[in-house]
Design an enzyme around this catalytic site. Structure first.
Site, PDB file in Angstrom:
ATOM      1  N   VAL A 229      33.157  63.191  16.425  1.00 56.15           N
ATOM      2  CA  VAL A 229      33.141  63.740  17.788  1.00 56.15           C
ATOM      3  C   VAL A 229      33.149  65.258  17.657  1.00 56.15           C
ATOM      4  CG1 VAL A 229      34.488  63.974  19.931  1.00 56.15           C
ATOM      5  CG2 VAL A 229      34.413  61.772  18.723  1.00 56.15           C
TER       6      VAL A 229
ATOM      7  N   GLU B 203      36.782  52.683   6.350  1.00 55.35           N
ATOM      8  CA  GLU B 203      37.642  53.371   5.388  1.00 55.35           C
ATOM      9  C   GLU B 203      38.025  54.709   5.957  1.00 55.35           C
ATOM     10  OE1 GLU B 203      34.617  52.799   2.885  1.00 55.35           O
ATOM     11  OE2 GLU B 203      35.361  50.855   2.235  1.00 55.35           O
TER      12      GLU B 203
ATOM     13  N   ASN C 284      43.970  61.660   7.311  1.00 55.87           N
ATOM     14  CA  ASN C 284      43.295  61.775   8.608  1.00 55.87           C
ATOM     15  C   ASN C 284      44.091  61.013   9.669  1.00 55.87           C
ATOM     16  OD1 ASN C 284      41.519  62.166  10.687  1.00 55.87           O
ATOM     17  ND2 ASN C 284      39.701  61.551   9.533  1.00 55.87           N
TER      18      ASN C 284
ATOM     19  N   TYR D  61      42.107  54.267  15.181  1.00 53.96           N
ATOM     20  CA  TYR D  61      41.728  52.935  14.717  1.00 53.96           C
ATOM     21  C   TYR D  61      42.844  51.914  15.009  1.00 53.96           C
ATOM     22  CZ  TYR D  61      38.154  55.649  12.254  1.00 53.96           C
ATOM     23  OH  TYR D  61      37.113  56.502  11.945  1.00 53.96           O
TER      24      TYR D  61
END
Ligand code: COA
Length: 152
Positions: free
Chosen positions: A77, A109, A114, A121
């Site tokens: 994004v 993955e 991060n 997720y």
């Protein structure tokens, strides 16, 4: 700024979009895909999507489909749109497309560092199923990959 509403739209990404995509990629990832990587994935027939807001591209994604599995290879994004639901909206769209294509499991993955992506997720129902040791290049050496899966 407001979170996304219905002003977004989606379209296939093609070779003509690569100037924009490659420029974004270089600003969004410490180890960006090269133009050659995108050319290869387009030539290989992977699913490539752009997301637009009011006609302006703000996100892109690459997905590899294998029989009834989808593997998210890239979700990005633009920085100016972070934190207002665009990544979530893109991923929801990809999952809906996968469902319509009879995909049963979605894999991805992600780097343990991060945390924004991991939170996204998890929020969308992905759970860790394993780790690939020293999978990613990192500023100092290598970094593991967390492998996540969501059943559809
Ligand atoms: C990761 C990325 C796709 C998130 O996109 P985004 O549009 O900012 O994410 P959203 O606004 O849709 O966030 C959805 C959820 O993700 C999580 N999240 C997003 N950014 C976060 C942050 N900085 N910190 C913690 N959680 C975050 C939250 O759970 C959030 O829900 P909430 O806003 O209700 O708390 C975006 O930051 C990006 O493109 N980063 C660079 C490329 C990258 O790392 N891609 C993923 C590689 S695996």
């Amino acid at each position: 700024m407001d979170r996304v509403t219905d002003s977004h739209s989606f379209a296939p990404m093609g070779f003509d979009d690569l100037d924009w995509v490659v420029a974004q990629e270089a600003t969004l990832h410490a180890f960006p895909w090269t133009r050659g990587n995108f050319v290869d994935s387009l030539n290989a027939g992977y699913l490539h999507r752009l997301m637009f807001e009011a006609g302006v591209p703000i996100a892109y994604a690459v997905v590899l489909g294998v029989i009834d599995e989808a593997h998210l290879l890239n979700l990005s994004v633009v920085r100016s749109a972070w934190g207002r639901g665009c990544g979530q909206r893109m991923l929801e769209h990809l999952i809906e497309e996968a469902r319509q294509g009879a995909i049963r499991q979605y894999f991805l993955e992600v780097r343990p560092s991060n945390t924004a992506a991991i939170a996204l997720y998890q929020r969308l129902g992905f759970a860790e199923i394993g780790r690939r040791k020293r999978y990613y290049p990192a500023p100092e050496g290598r970094e593991d990959a967390i492998v996540m899966r969501r059943e559809l």
